[in-house]
Design a protein around this motif. Structure first.
Motif, PDB file in Angstrom:
ATOM      1  N   LEU A 241       3.272   1.080  -2.263  1.00 55.97           N
ATOM      2  CA  LEU A 241       4.556   0.569  -2.754  1.00 55.97           C
ATOM      3  C   LEU A 241       5.369  -0.032  -1.599  1.00 55.97           C
ATOM      4  CD1 LEU A 241       6.653   0.252  -5.043  1.00 55.97           C
ATOM      5  CD2 LEU A 241       7.359   2.607  -4.644  1.00 55.97           C
ATOM      6  N   LEU A 242       5.347   0.643  -0.454  1.00 57.32           N
ATOM      7  CA  LEU A 242       6.075   0.128   0.721  1.00 57.32           C
ATOM      8  C   LEU A 242       5.514  -1.223   1.141  1.00 57.32           C
ATOM      9  CD1 LEU A 242       6.463   3.385   2.870  1.00 57.32           C
ATOM     10  CD2 LEU A 242       8.322   2.041   1.876  1.00 57.32           C
ATOM     11  N   LYS A 243       4.207  -1.330   1.102  1.00 57.03           N
ATOM     12  CA  LYS A 243       3.544  -2.585   1.446  1.00 57.03           C
ATOM     13  C   LYS A 243       4.051  -3.694   0.516  1.00 57.03           C
ATOM     14  CE  LYS A 243      -1.132  -4.230   1.967  1.00 57.03           C
ATOM     15  NZ  LYS A 243      -2.510  -4.114   1.674  1.00 57.03           N
ATOM     16  N   ALA A 244       4.119  -3.375  -0.769  1.00 56.90           N
ATOM     17  CA  ALA A 244       4.552  -4.368  -1.759  1.00 56.90           C
ATOM     18  C   ALA A 244       6.023  -4.747  -1.564  1.00 56.90           C
ATOM     19  CB  ALA A 244       4.323  -3.824  -3.165  1.00 56.90           C
ATOM     20  N   ILE A 245       6.890  -3.747  -1.372  1.00 54.08           N
ATOM     21  CA  ILE A 245       8.321  -4.087  -1.257  1.00 54.08           C
ATOM     22  C   ILE A 245       8.625  -4.779   0.076  1.00 54.08           C
ATOM     23  CG2 ILE A 245       9.159  -2.339  -2.895  1.00 54.08           C
ATOM     24  CD1 ILE A 245      10.153  -0.703  -0.550  1.00 54.08           C
ATOM     25  N   ASN A 246       7.746  -4.572   1.046  1.00 55.13           N
ATOM     26  CA  ASN A 246       7.942  -5.267   2.320  1.00 55.13           C
ATOM     27  C   ASN A 246       7.348  -6.680   2.302  1.00 55.13           C
ATOM     28  OD1 ASN A 246       9.385  -3.215   3.528  1.00 55.13           O
ATOM     29  ND2 ASN A 246       7.543  -2.141   4.194  1.00 55.13           N
ATOM     30  N   GLY A 247       6.890  -7.123   1.126  1.00 61.45           N
ATOM     31  CA  GLY A 247       6.489  -8.520   0.962  1.00 61.45           C
ATOM     32  C   GLY A 247       5.063  -8.841   1.357  1.00 61.45           C
ATOM     33  N   ASP A 255      -1.933   2.198 -10.625  1.00 63.58           N
ATOM     34  CA  ASP A 255      -1.666   2.823 -11.925  1.00 63.58           C
ATOM     35  C   ASP A 255      -0.453   3.730 -11.776  1.00 63.58           C
ATOM     36  OD1 ASP A 255      -4.021   1.610 -12.593  1.00 63.58           O
ATOM     37  OD2 ASP A 255      -5.222   3.449 -12.597  1.00 63.58           O
ATOM     38  N   THR A 256       0.567   3.508 -12.598  1.00 67.43           N
ATOM     39  CA  THR A 256       1.765   4.352 -12.527  1.00 67.43           C
ATOM     40  C   THR A 256       2.506   4.295 -13.851  1.00 67.43           C
ATOM     41  OG1 THR A 256       3.880   4.702 -11.360  1.00 67.43           O
ATOM     42  CG2 THR A 256       3.020   2.476 -11.339  1.00 67.43           C
ATOM     43  N   LEU A 282      -0.105   2.338 -16.671  1.00 67.10           N
ATOM     44  CA  LEU A 282      -1.043   1.215 -16.738  1.00 67.10           C
ATOM     45  C   LEU A 282      -1.157   0.634 -15.327  1.00 67.10           C
ATOM     46  CD1 LEU A 282       0.151  -0.575 -20.002  1.00 67.10           C
ATOM     47  CD2 LEU A 282      -2.085   0.485 -19.651  1.00 67.10           C
ATOM     48  N   PRO A 283      -2.124  -0.230 -15.079  1.00 70.36           N
ATOM     49  CA  PRO A 283      -2.160  -0.895 -13.768  1.00 70.36           C
ATOM     50  C   PRO A 283      -0.928  -1.809 -13.636  1.00 70.36           C
ATOM     51  CG  PRO A 283      -4.255  -1.148 -14.941  1.00 70.36           C
ATOM     52  CD  PRO A 283      -3.270  -0.602 -15.921  1.00 70.36           C
ATOM     53  N   ILE A 284      -0.132  -1.543 -12.610  1.00 68.22           N
ATOM     54  CA  ILE A 284       1.130  -2.272 -12.440  1.00 68.22           C
ATOM     55  C   ILE A 284       1.072  -3.091 -11.155  1.00 68.22           C
ATOM     56  CG2 ILE A 284       3.646  -2.015 -12.137  1.00 68.22           C
ATOM     57  CD1 ILE A 284       2.580  -1.024 -14.887  1.00 68.22           C
ATOM     58  N   LYS A 285       1.435  -4.352 -11.270  1.00 61.53           N
ATOM     59  CA  LYS A 285       1.522  -5.179 -10.065  1.00 61.53           C
ATOM     60  C   LYS A 285       2.865  -4.864  -9.403  1.00 61.53           C
ATOM     61  CE  LYS A 285       1.136  -9.766  -8.303  1.00 61.53           C
ATOM     62  NZ  LYS A 285       1.710 -11.053  -8.487  1.00 61.53           N
ATOM     63  N   LEU A 286       2.807  -4.443  -8.144  1.00 63.95           N
ATOM     64  CA  LEU A 286       4.014  -4.082  -7.407  1.00 63.95           C
ATOM     65  C   LEU A 286       4.422  -5.224  -6.482  1.00 63.95           C
ATOM     66  CD1 LEU A 286       2.877  -0.455  -6.446  1.00 63.95           C
ATOM     67  CD2 LEU A 286       4.424  -1.087  -8.308  1.00 63.95           C
ATOM     68  N   GLY A 287       5.735  -5.371  -6.290  1.00 64.41           N
ATOM     69  CA  GLY A 287       6.218  -6.447  -5.426  1.00 64.41           C
ATOM     70  C   GLY A 287       7.547  -6.064  -4.787  1.00 64.41           C
ATOM     71  N   LYS A 288       8.247  -7.054  -4.280  1.00 64.97           N
ATOM     72  CA  LYS A 288       9.493  -6.785  -3.547  1.00 64.97           C
ATOM     73  C   LYS A 288      10.527  -6.046  -4.387  1.00 64.97           C
ATOM     74  CE  LYS A 288       9.489 -10.334  -0.058  1.00 64.97           C
ATOM     75  NZ  LYS A 288       9.998 -11.582   0.434  1.00 64.97           N
ATOM     76  N   ARG A 289      10.521  -6.281  -5.716  1.00 62.23           N
ATOM     77  CA  ARG A 289      11.513  -5.643  -6.582  1.00 62.23           C
ATOM     78  C   ARG A 289      11.041  -4.296  -7.101  1.00 62.23           C
ATOM     79  NH1 ARG A 289      12.540 -10.105 -11.132  1.00 62.23           N
ATOM     80  NH2 ARG A 289      10.258 -10.132 -11.096  1.00 62.23           N
ATOM     81  N   GLY A 290       9.812  -3.909  -6.759  1.00 62.65           N
ATOM     82  CA  GLY A 290       9.210  -2.707  -7.345  1.00 62.65           C
ATOM     83  C   GLY A 290       8.166  -3.152  -8.358  1.00 62.65           C
ATOM     84  N   ASP A 295      -0.500  -5.305 -15.658  1.00 61.60           N
ATOM     85  CA  ASP A 295      -1.798  -5.966 -15.780  1.00 61.60           C
ATOM     86  C   ASP A 295      -2.430  -5.533 -17.107  1.00 61.60           C
ATOM     87  OD1 ASP A 295      -4.253  -7.076 -15.574  1.00 61.60           O
ATOM     88  OD2 ASP A 295      -4.866  -5.988 -13.768  1.00 61.60           O
ATOM     89  N   THR A 296      -2.108  -6.277 -18.153  1.00 63.57           N
ATOM     90  CA  THR A 296      -2.549  -5.870 -19.498  1.00 63.57           C
ATOM     91  C   THR A 296      -4.027  -6.164 -19.744  1.00 63.57           C
ATOM     92  OG1 THR A 296      -1.780  -7.999 -20.309  1.00 63.57           O
ATOM     93  CG2 THR A 296      -0.271  -6.140 -20.559  1.00 63.57           C
TER      94      THR A 296
END
Ligand code: NAI
Length: 332
Positions: A241-247, A255-256, A282-290, A295-296
């Motif tokens: 998650l940190l990796k994702a929010i750090n861009g 999965d969360t 479900l498999p969730i794509k994480l990014g800067k906003r969380g 991923d449906t």
């Protein structure tokens, strides 16, 4: 600068998780809060020569513990004893989670919140209800941690591999919720290994992932549930998650357990399949906003048995979710 608070930091999960977080290359500050012993744990960890600054906070210092935090991780609450289901923990843990959610709403309303405390299927809805009531709920920032189910699935599936070396099995997922029948291992996507497993062994493997927590509860003989494997699981989720929010430019999918808000890409598609479900893992794509999107595509990859299991899971999940929501609605 990234500051993370652990609420319930002195417990069986809290201590090893805090140790791992002290080693994180992506954090700068660690705030440890518990109703007992947090200052001791923090002092102990503060002697480790890594960059993460550690501070402990006592029972009446929640406001200070949460000040300026970017992420809040919550392993506070009682664990299971032999014979207990996760739902049996509701009575005590629901109140603890409500209190901590009130604290987050007041002192860290913009933080990403990761709930470990069981029953996750109900504690995450409790958290959402409290934050919504206080007008600070952001569906992109609330997560129920189900990573241990995936870690177990990968480990147990590896037991059927003959190659000798440990496989990563990145292609498998565990979806649904986080208790017994609500846990749906999607193992058929690891088709090379899965196709080699006999039908009866597949059933046993699926059951083992769903009820793997019971093995630990039984082996610990009344002294608690999974703590070390849980701390590891939370740590790897937090690092991702940190990796994702750090861009990070790499795609981060984990999965969360999240709230299916219509503003999240993919949520309405999930609701078309399961109209009544409000929260699901479900498999969730994480990014800067969380949470970026869901991923449906996983829903189209399920084999017949996995589809059946998911339908069973959703029914029980809805009951667990309603229990959490009603707890907050009926308690003020
Ligand atoms: P534990 O009893 O060892 O630790 C819990 C800690 O929470 C204790 O230090 C206690 O003082 C603290 N605490 C209690 N009330 C608090 C409050 N109001 N504020 C702050 N801290 C408070 O329990 P353990 O083994 O660490 O488990 C914690 C929770 O995690 C349990 O509910 C357990 O069921 C759950 N769990 C979740 C898993 C998952 O996959 N999401 C896996 C394993 C456990």
């Amino acid at each position: 600068m990234t500051k993370l608070a652990v609420l319930g930091a002195s417990g069986g999960i809290g201590q090893p998780l805090s140790l791992l977080l002290k080693l994180s290359p992506q954090l700068t500050e660690l705030s440890l809060y518990d109703i007992r012993l947090a200052k001791g744990v923090a002092t102990d960890l503060s002697h480790i020569n890594t960059n993460v600054k550690v501070q402990g906070y006592d029972k009446d210092e929640l406001a200070d513990a949460l000040k300026d935090t970017d992420l809040v991780v919550i392993p506070a609450g009682i664990p299971r004893k032999p014979g207990m289901t996760r739902d049996d923990l509701f009575k005590i843990n629901a109140g603890i989670i409500r209190t901590l959610a009130e604290g987050v709403a007041s002192y860290a309303p913009n933080a990403l919140v990761l709930v470990i405390s069981n029953p996750v299927n109900s504690t995450v809805p409790i958290f959402k209800e409290v934050l919504s009531k206080r007008g600070v709920f952001n569906p992109r920032k609330l997560f129920g941690i189900t990573t241990l189910d995936l870690v177990r699935a990968r480990t147990f599936l590896n037991g059927f591999e003959t190659s000798g070396s440990f496989q990563k099995f990145d292609e498998i997922h565990v979806i649904g919720g986080h208790s017994g029948n609500t846990i749906v291992p999607v193992l058929s996507t690891a088709s090379k290994t899965y196709s080699k497993i006999a039908a009866k062994d597949r059933d046993a493997l699926i059951h083992r992932v769903q009820f793997g927590g019971d093995e630990v509860v039984k082996a610990k003989d009344g002294a608690g549930s999974a703590t070390l494997s849980m701390a590891y699981s939370a740590y790897i989720f937090i690092e991702r998650l940190l990796k994702a929010i750090n861009g990070s430019s790499d795609e981060v999918i984990e999965d969360t357990f999240i709230y299916l808000d219509n503003s999240i890409l993919g949520a309405s598609e999930v609701r078309r399949v399961f109209p009544k479900v409000d929260f699901i893992s479900l498999p969730i794509k994480l990014g800067k906003r969380g949470v970026e999107s869901i991923d449906t595509s996983i829903l189209k990859k399920l084999d017949h048995n996995e589809e059946k299991l998911l339908n069973i899971a959703v029914k029980e999940l809805n009951i667990n979710i309603a229990k959490g929501v009603n707890f907050v609605k009926n308690s003020s």
